[in-house]
Motif scaffolding. Sequence first.
Motif, short mmCIF file in Angstrom:
data_model
loop_
_atom_site.label_atom_id
_atom_site.label_comp_id
_atom_site.label_asym_id
_atom_site.label_seq_id
_atom_site.Cartn_x
_atom_site.Cartn_y
_atom_site.Cartn_z
N TYR A 128 -15.60 -23.77 24.63
CA TYR A 128 -14.68 -24.89 24.90
C TYR A 128 -15.48 -26.08 25.42
CZ TYR A 128 -15.18 -23.26 29.74
OH TYR A 128 -15.70 -22.87 30.96
N ASN A 129 -14.92 -27.25 25.26
CA ASN A 129 -15.62 -28.48 25.63
C ASN A 129 -15.46 -28.81 27.11
OD1 ASN A 129 -16.13 -28.82 22.86
ND2 ASN A 129 -15.81 -31.04 22.99
N ASP A 131 -14.48 -31.42 30.05
CA ASP A 131 -13.37 -32.36 30.05
C ASP A 131 -13.78 -33.74 29.55
OD1 ASP A 131 -11.81 -30.36 31.10
OD2 ASP A 131 -12.06 -31.01 33.18
N THR A 135 -13.28 -33.42 21.37
CA THR A 135 -13.67 -32.67 20.18
C THR A 135 -13.91 -33.59 18.99
OG1 THR A 135 -11.31 -32.28 19.72
CG2 THR A 135 -12.53 -30.54 20.88
N SER A 139 -17.78 -30.47 19.06
CA SER A 139 -17.02 -29.29 19.43
C SER A 139 -17.94 -28.11 19.74
CB SER A 139 -16.05 -28.89 18.32
OG SER A 139 -15.42 -27.65 18.60
N TYR A 140 -17.88 -27.62 20.97
CA TYR A 140 -18.67 -26.44 21.31
C TYR A 140 -18.28 -25.25 20.44
CZ TYR A 140 -20.80 -28.20 25.69
OH TYR A 140 -21.54 -28.88 26.63
N ALA A 141 -17.01 -25.17 20.07
CA ALA A 141 -16.52 -24.01 19.33
C ALA A 141 -17.18 -23.87 17.97
CB ALA A 141 -15.00 -24.09 19.17
N ARG A 162 -12.73 -19.36 25.08
CA ARG A 162 -12.19 -20.50 24.37
C ARG A 162 -11.51 -21.51 25.29
NH1 ARG A 162 -14.58 -20.24 19.33
NH2 ARG A 162 -14.62 -18.06 18.64
N SER A 163 -11.48 -21.22 26.58
CA SER A 163 -10.89 -22.13 27.56
C SER A 163 -11.47 -21.83 28.93
CB SER A 163 -9.36 -21.98 27.60
OG SER A 163 -9.02 -20.71 28.13
N ARG A 164 -11.24 -22.76 29.87
CA ARG A 164 -11.72 -22.54 31.23
C ARG A 164 -11.04 -21.31 31.84
NH1 ARG A 164 -11.03 -27.29 35.62
NH2 ARG A 164 -11.40 -28.48 33.71
#
Length: 217
Positions: A128-129, A131, A135, A139-141, A162-164
């Motif tokens: 996930y990126n 803040d 994206t 995009s890190y993903a 995929r999220s904090r």
Amino acid sequence: REEYCRQIGADSGRPIVFYATGMANHMPGEPEIVEQIADMLETMESNPQLMVRVYAKDRTGRFDELKKRRPDILFPEVAWEPAWLTPKAEDSYVLVNSLRHCALGINVASTVSLELCMFDKPVINVGYNPDSVGTDVLSYAVYYEFDHFRPVVESGAVEVARSREEMASLIASALSNPGARSAERSRLVEDMFGSTLDGDSGKRVAKVLLELAGSEQ
């Protein structure tokens, strides 16, 4: 472990979460993610500590402000030869002990994931990126769709947050049950490296170099 922890300023009685950073241009905003993870660890009952290995070729100083502001985050020096950007002998000991003594490792699609698997350590990849990075910029993903890293993800040996919120959950799970994906890690190492992790890789490389040098004469 006690000697290593003294060297990096860690508490040998607390779990170590090992974060290996990436390249500044590929992982912008990464200091934000590191600080968020440090905040997550503060809430966990096992009282883990965060140790960060800054990518040796990253000369941007982007972690300097965080180092000053968050003394609870450990930033061991990376012993590299600046003229050649290659590791010194003493760095090998620090890296190997970081892998050996950590409770789990976190990174963004790094080959350190494979090294962690060699030591049968839980691996969490950041998907996930930060803040501050939209994206639409990067995009890190997407790194986990690249040909070279997709097999690592598909092996089940690593987990991608995929999220904090998912990162916090995966860290807590890895700390409480570190052996959960041990079989998958073992299979990935076997598939990737076979019998080459026998301590003789350096000799094989030297042998090939000598043969190549001889063939050119």
